[in-house]
Design an enzyme around this catalytic site. Structure first.
Site, mmCIF file in Angstrom:
data_model
loop_
_atom_site.group_PDB
_atom_site.id
_atom_site.type_symbol
_atom_site.label_atom_id
_atom_site.label_comp_id
_atom_site.label_asym_id
_atom_site.label_seq_id
_atom_site.Cartn_x
_atom_site.Cartn_y
_atom_site.Cartn_z
ATOM 1 N N HIS A 22 0.859 -1.177 0.000
ATOM 2 C CA HIS A 22 0.000 0.000 0.000
ATOM 3 C C HIS A 22 0.908 1.245 0.000
ATOM 4 C CE1 HIS A 22 0.568 -0.784 4.449
ATOM 5 N NE2 HIS A 22 1.010 0.440 4.331
HETATM 6 C C1 T46 Z 1 3.154 0.719 6.791
HETATM 7 C C2 T46 Z 1 3.935 -0.524 6.979
HETATM 8 C C3 T46 Z 1 5.414 -0.268 6.990
HETATM 9 C C4 T46 Z 1 -3.635 -0.400 13.862
HETATM 10 O O1 T46 Z 1 -4.699 -0.640 14.465
HETATM 11 N N1 T46 Z 1 -2.872 0.684 14.195
HETATM 12 C C5 T46 Z 1 -1.703 0.982 13.562
HETATM 13 O O2 T46 Z 1 -1.054 1.988 13.924
HETATM 14 C C6 T46 Z 1 -1.267 0.134 12.498
HETATM 15 C C7 T46 Z 1 0.021 0.444 11.747
HETATM 16 C C8 T46 Z 1 -2.036 -0.952 12.162
HETATM 17 N N2 T46 Z 1 -3.188 -1.224 12.842
HETATM 18 C C9 T46 Z 1 -3.969 -2.416 12.500
HETATM 19 C C10 T46 Z 1 -4.618 -2.401 11.130
HETATM 20 C C11 T46 Z 1 -4.621 -3.861 10.730
HETATM 21 O O3 T46 Z 1 -5.793 -4.466 11.233
HETATM 22 O O4 T46 Z 1 -3.067 -3.535 12.501
HETATM 23 C C12 T46 Z 1 -3.431 -4.450 11.479
HETATM 24 C C13 T46 Z 1 -2.234 -4.738 10.556
HETATM 25 O O5 T46 Z 1 -1.897 -3.535 9.828
HETATM 26 P P1 T46 Z 1 -1.419 -3.554 8.316
HETATM 27 O O6 T46 Z 1 -2.055 -4.671 7.590
HETATM 28 O O7 T46 Z 1 -1.619 -2.182 7.738
HETATM 29 O O8 T46 Z 1 0.144 -3.862 8.488
HETATM 30 P P2 T46 Z 1 1.303 -3.809 7.400
HETATM 31 O O9 T46 Z 1 2.466 -4.509 7.987
HETATM 32 O O10 T46 Z 1 0.849 -4.267 6.053
HETATM 33 O O11 T46 Z 1 1.651 -2.236 7.223
HETATM 34 C C14 T46 Z 1 2.171 -1.496 8.312
HETATM 35 C C15 T46 Z 1 1.480 -0.131 8.459
HETATM 36 O O12 T46 Z 1 0.064 -0.296 8.527
HETATM 37 C C16 T46 Z 1 1.765 0.795 7.311
HETATM 38 O O13 T46 Z 1 1.429 2.106 7.685
HETATM 39 O O14 T46 Z 1 3.573 1.613 6.087
HETATM 40 O O15 T46 Z 1 3.563 -1.284 8.136
#
Ligand code: T46
Length: 131
Positions: A48
């Protein structure tokens, strides 16, 4: 903007310490800290971009790779030391992969969590960077 930054390590016979200060080591105020660990083997995360968010990512344990794409150029960085931080500003597509089992990826961010800031498809990302 994408920049790999070498952080100063304060080391002595006891070990090492790295300090990260807002508006000094990173060019933003830190509003949120999160970390990623215990990743399944061969998993890819991220996939993303963010509209406004600025982040600074450090592998404080183990290593992983981060592919960053600004729509014109793709670069892959290996984060493999707690003294290396990757600064990523807005409108950069990111994919993280090759996590070692001991990888802990620490991320400092300049805003609180906001799902509306995410661009979740590559097609939309390309449209938004052309605006
Ligand atoms: C990014 C990369 C480097 C939250 O509730 N609060 C938060 O601050 C974050 C970051 C995530 N979440 C929840 C949302 C999802 O249900 O945690 C779950 C996993 O998040 P996500 O699928 O977005 O994780 P990644 O590893 O794909 O991405 C993350 C960050 O979201 C993003 O900002 O740049 O790490």
């Amino acid at each position: 903007m994408i920049e790999l930054i070498d952080l100063k390590v304060h080391g002595d016979f006891r070990g090492s310490l790295v300090s990260i200060e807002a508006m000094k080591s990173v060019p933003f105020d830190i509003k949120r800290v999160y970390y990623i660990f215990g990743n399944t083997e061969d998993v890819k995360r991220g996939c993303h971009a963010h509209r406004e968010l600025k982040q600074f990512a450090i592998c404080v344990s183990g290593s992983c790779k981060m592919m960053l794409d600004n729509g014109r150029e793709k670069r892959t960085f290996e984060l493999n030391h707690p003294s290396k931080g990757l600064l990523i500003t807005s409108l950069v597509w990111r994919e993280m992969f090759d996590f070692t089992p001991d990888c802990v990826l620490l991320v400092l961010a300049n805003t609180q969590y906001d799902e509306n800031d995410y661009i979740r498809t590559y097609e939309l990302f390309l449209k938004e960077i052309e605006k």
